[in-house]
Design an enzyme around this catalytic site. Structure first.
Site, mmCIF file in Angstrom:
data_model
loop_
_atom_site.group_PDB
_atom_site.id
_atom_site.type_symbol
_atom_site.label_atom_id
_atom_site.label_comp_id
_atom_site.label_asym_id
_atom_site.label_seq_id
_atom_site.Cartn_x
_atom_site.Cartn_y
_atom_site.Cartn_z
ATOM 1 N N ASP A 75 9.133 5.760 7.453
ATOM 2 C CA ASP A 75 8.848 7.089 8.010
ATOM 3 C C ASP A 75 7.897 7.901 7.136
ATOM 4 O O ASP A 75 7.563 9.033 7.464
ATOM 5 C CB ASP A 75 10.152 7.861 8.230
ATOM 6 C CG ASP A 75 10.955 8.013 6.945
ATOM 7 O OD1 ASP A 75 10.428 7.680 5.857
ATOM 8 O OD2 ASP A 75 12.110 8.469 7.026
ATOM 9 N N GLY A 76 7.514 7.328 6.002
ATOM 10 C CA GLY A 76 6.566 8.026 5.138
ATOM 11 C C GLY A 76 7.187 9.153 4.320
ATOM 12 O O GLY A 76 6.485 9.882 3.623
ATOM 13 N N GLY B 173 0.831 -1.211 0.000
ATOM 14 C CA GLY B 173 0.000 0.000 0.000
ATOM 15 C C GLY B 173 0.855 1.247 0.000
ATOM 16 O O GLY B 173 2.077 1.189 0.165
ATOM 17 N N ARG C 56 3.603 13.333 -8.219
ATOM 18 C CA ARG C 56 3.651 12.362 -9.321
ATOM 19 C C ARG C 56 2.302 12.334 -10.023
ATOM 20 O O ARG C 56 1.252 12.398 -9.376
ATOM 21 C CB ARG C 56 3.987 10.990 -8.745
ATOM 22 C CG ARG C 56 3.996 9.872 -9.747
ATOM 23 C CD ARG C 56 4.759 8.675 -9.215
ATOM 24 N NE ARG C 56 4.038 7.962 -8.173
ATOM 25 C CZ ARG C 56 4.497 6.838 -7.596
ATOM 26 N NH1 ARG C 56 5.656 6.321 -7.945
ATOM 27 N NH2 ARG C 56 3.794 6.243 -6.666
ATOM 28 N N ASP D 8 4.078 -4.964 -7.391
ATOM 29 C CA ASP D 8 3.513 -3.700 -6.898
ATOM 30 C C ASP D 8 4.073 -2.517 -7.675
ATOM 31 O O ASP D 8 3.571 -1.393 -7.528
ATOM 32 C CB ASP D 8 3.768 -3.524 -5.398
ATOM 33 C CG ASP D 8 5.230 -3.703 -5.027
ATOM 34 O OD1 ASP D 8 5.785 -4.765 -5.334
ATOM 35 O OD2 ASP D 8 5.809 -2.770 -4.457
ATOM 36 N N ASN D 9 5.092 -2.764 -8.488
ATOM 37 C CA ASN D 9 5.623 -1.703 -9.341
ATOM 38 C C ASN D 9 5.294 -1.957 -10.802
ATOM 39 O O ASN D 9 5.971 -1.443 -11.695
ATOM 40 C CB ASN D 9 7.140 -1.592 -9.154
ATOM 41 C CG ASN D 9 7.505 -1.123 -7.752
ATOM 42 O OD1 ASN D 9 6.733 -0.413 -7.119
ATOM 43 N ND2 ASN D 9 8.663 -1.522 -7.272
ATOM 44 N N LYS E 76 4.237 12.171 -3.159
ATOM 45 C CA LYS E 76 5.080 11.057 -2.709
ATOM 46 C C LYS E 76 6.112 11.590 -1.726
ATOM 47 O O LYS E 76 6.847 12.525 -2.053
ATOM 48 C CB LYS E 76 5.760 10.420 -3.931
ATOM 49 C CG LYS E 76 6.615 9.214 -3.624
ATOM 50 C CD LYS E 76 7.093 8.569 -4.919
ATOM 51 C CE LYS E 76 8.164 7.535 -4.639
ATOM 52 N NZ LYS E 76 8.704 6.973 -5.898
ATOM 53 N N GLY F 123 2.674 3.667 1.440
ATOM 54 C CA GLY F 123 3.244 3.898 2.757
ATOM 55 C C GLY F 123 3.814 5.299 2.909
ATOM 56 O O GLY F 123 4.128 5.742 4.011
HETATM 57 P P1 AMP Z 1 8.999 0.564 -3.228
HETATM 58 O O1 AMP Z 1 10.214 -0.241 -2.863
HETATM 59 O O2 AMP Z 1 9.266 2.025 -3.352
HETATM 60 O O3 AMP Z 1 8.245 0.000 -4.370
HETATM 61 O O4 AMP Z 1 8.044 0.458 -1.955
HETATM 62 C C1 AMP Z 1 7.582 -0.748 -1.451
HETATM 63 C C2 AMP Z 1 6.640 -0.495 -0.306
HETATM 64 O O5 AMP Z 1 7.308 0.179 0.760
HETATM 65 C C3 AMP Z 1 5.432 0.371 -0.649
HETATM 66 O O6 AMP Z 1 4.355 -0.094 0.124
HETATM 67 C C4 AMP Z 1 5.873 1.736 -0.207
HETATM 68 O O7 AMP Z 1 4.784 2.577 0.086
HETATM 69 C C5 AMP Z 1 6.649 1.410 1.057
HETATM 70 N N1 AMP Z 1 7.651 2.419 1.392
HETATM 71 C C6 AMP Z 1 8.808 2.698 0.731
HETATM 72 N N2 AMP Z 1 9.482 3.674 1.350
HETATM 73 C C7 AMP Z 1 8.751 4.031 2.436
HETATM 74 C C8 AMP Z 1 8.922 4.987 3.492
HETATM 75 N N3 AMP Z 1 9.985 5.790 3.552
HETATM 76 N N4 AMP Z 1 7.949 5.057 4.422
HETATM 77 C C9 AMP Z 1 6.878 4.264 4.386
HETATM 78 N N5 AMP Z 1 6.664 3.348 3.442
HETATM 79 C C10 AMP Z 1 7.588 3.226 2.458
HETATM 80 MG MG MG Z 2 6.735 0.910 -5.375
#
Ligand code: AMP
Ligand code: MG
Length: 494
Positions: A124-125, A89, A175, A251-252, A112, A91
């Site tokens: 940390d979002g 989801g 984005r 998810d990507n 983002k 995050g």
């Molecule tokens: P990604 O590797 O960017 O495709 O992210 C994979 C998952 O990790 C997704 O659910 C993102 O929303 C979550 N995510 C990545 N970086 C963060 C972050 N800094 N804080 C919270 N969730 C994250």
């Molecule tokens: Mg992603």
């Protein structure tokens, strides 16, 4: 002051409540604008001057909401490096809403790096300035290179530090995407055996991306086929410009067929099919040459989620899904071969054209030649051998290896009998001179993160806006890195 209205019409927010979590971005301390993409803003019917205004910046960092926003974080799941992650989801992203662009297409506007959400797990979002600049540069470069992609509408710094291996400046990227629906969104509901939700999601995706599929006798099968077509075209176009996505998790993998998630991505310099940049991809799962088989695997995952709704008879569903998914390699090959012919200046079709391409790539790999420059300089060569051949010969450790290939290529050109000048022009319009080379992107990131200097970002962005123009004044930016400038890994801890 009243908050501006973006003209949102939020179709995703009208789906059932368990598709997302409703929440607002978390405010930041001291937002400063990095860049607004004026041209894109215009296409979306937004006023770039409003976005650049103090109030616009407050919106772009998440401190203030447009009056018609219905902010939410989307739920999804996914297979990451082959392992199942049932709850991912958004995050660190918030969908503000959807606008209709000047061509009548619905586009998501998402922040983002906008703070924690119920999907943040341990994160940390937040987002770091460097990766935000990388996504801005690379996604906009991909767009002008003709590759379907999410876009960058704006970047702002937050005035807050984000803790990674060390403290780094925080930023928020705005984005824009045709949608943020992923293969992993389907997998989220399939794993919960929520067939109603799957059907609603599939109907939504059809309405939004593939309305023709809705007219088909079997709309969900047609959806699967349309997504496969879009992904075949996408991954072929990546391979044809030497792009490595780096984190092709489900998810990507976007249902719309856009490139999404510019984490550890990079363009190859020296050609080698096994090239990997992601520091966490130890097995080379997402190496350059694996990208089509991985897309196939990801789409098989999508097919599997659709089984409960393809047909009322489970056996029939399985059969339909299997038949459909088996066609992916041929779809990919057709898209790739078509693009490969264009790169080589071939305008007629012969059975062994693709061998000409694969043989060139083999020679390039053996001889450590730069992917982008070989094709670009090939675009300058005449039909007859001449002194300008040296511009490309010198890219190969042993120039004679190129000469042997070039004789075959020229024999093939002679056979098609297309005017040389026209052929060269057409080749130069598909073989870029400028790509976001990793060492240049890294230079931009270092200047911004370590010295607060955005000048290299603006300069590189300007050069990449005209990738097919020679731009003699920027010739240095065409060149591959010197040995000491080579970037060996990009990072996922973004
Ligand atoms: P990604 O590797 O960017 O495709 O992210 C994979 C998952 O990790 C997704 O659910 C993102 O929303 C979550 N995510 C990545 N970086 C963060 C972050 N800094 N804080 C919270 N969730 C994250
Ligand atoms: Mg992603």
């Amino acid at each position: 002051m009243n908050a501006p209205i973006f003209g949102f019409d939020n179709s995703y927010a009208r789906l059932p409540e368990h598709f997302f979590a409703r929440l607002s971005p978390t405010p930041v301390a001291d937002p400063k604008l990095v860049q607004v993409n004026d041209a894109l803003a215009g296409q979306l019917g937004l006023d770039p001057a409003m976005l650049r205004s103090p109030e616009g910046i407050e919106i772009l960092c998440g401190n203030k909401l447009p009056a018609d926003a219905e902010p939410l974080a989307m739920a999804y799941a996914g297979f990451q490096f082959g392992g199942w992650a049932p709850q991912l989801g958004d995050g660190r992203a918030i969908l503000l809403g959807e606008v209709t662009d000047e061509t009548g297409h619905r586009r998501d506007i998402q922040l983002k790096g906008s703070g924690r959400t119920p999907f943040s797990r341990n994160g940390d979002g937040r987002a770091v300035l460097g990766p935000v600049l990388r996504e801005y540069l690379v996604s906009e470069a991909m767009h002008v290179l003709g590759v379907p992609t999410t876009r960058a509408l704006a970047a702002v710094t937050t005035g807050e530090e984000v803790r990674r291996e060390r403290a780094l400046p925080g930023a928020v990227l705005t984005r824009v995407a045709s949608s943020h629906i992923r293969v992993g969104t389907f997998q989220f509901f399939a794993a919960r055996q929520d067939t109603d939700a799957l059907r609603q999601l599939a109907d939504h995706a059809i309405d939004r991306h593939y309305p023709d599929a809705g007219q088909s006798e079997r709309p969900y099968l047609a959806l699967l086929e349309a997504v496969m077509d879009a992904q075949a075209l996408l991954v072929a176009s990546w391979k044809l410009i030497g792009f490595i996505h780096g984190v092709m998790n489900t998810d990507n993998t976007s249902i719309s067929g856009e490139t999404i998630d510019y984490g550890p991505c990079a363009f190859m310099d020296t050609y080698h099919p096994g090239t990997v940049f992601s520091s966490i991809d130890h097995q080379g799962r997402y190496a350059y040459a694996n990208q089509a088989p991985i897309a196939h695997w990801n789409l098989a995952g999508l097919a599997q989620t659709l089984i409960p709704i393809l047909d009322s008879d489970n056996k029939k569903s399985l059969e339909l899904a299997q038949q459909a998914i088996d066609t992916f390699p041929a779809k990919f090959e057709a898209a790739y071969n078509d693009g490969a012919s264009k790169k080589l200046g071939l305008e007629t079709t012969e059975a062994d054209d693709i061998t000409l391409m694969t043989d060139l790539l083999d020679v390039m790999a053996d001889q450590h030649a730069d992917f982008t420059l070989v094709f670009r300089r090939l675009s300058d060569l005449d039909d007859e051998t001449g002194p300008e051949d040296d511009t490309i010969r010198t890219l190969f450790d042993d120039p004679a290896a190129f000469d042997a290939w070039a004789r075959r290529w020229r024999a093939r050109l002679k056979q098609q009998g297309v005017d040389s000048k026209l052929r060269r022009e057409r080749m130069a319009s598909v073989n870029p001179a400028y790509i976001p080379r990793n060492h240049r992107v890294e230079e931009v990131i270092r200047a911004a993160e370590d010295h607060g200097d955005l000048a290299p970002f603006f300069k590189l962005h300007g050069i990449l806006a005209r990738p097919f123009d020679e731009q003699p004044e920027h010739i240095e930016f065409q060149k591959p890195p010197k040995p000491e400038e080579v970037v060996h890994a990009t990072f996922c801890g973004t």
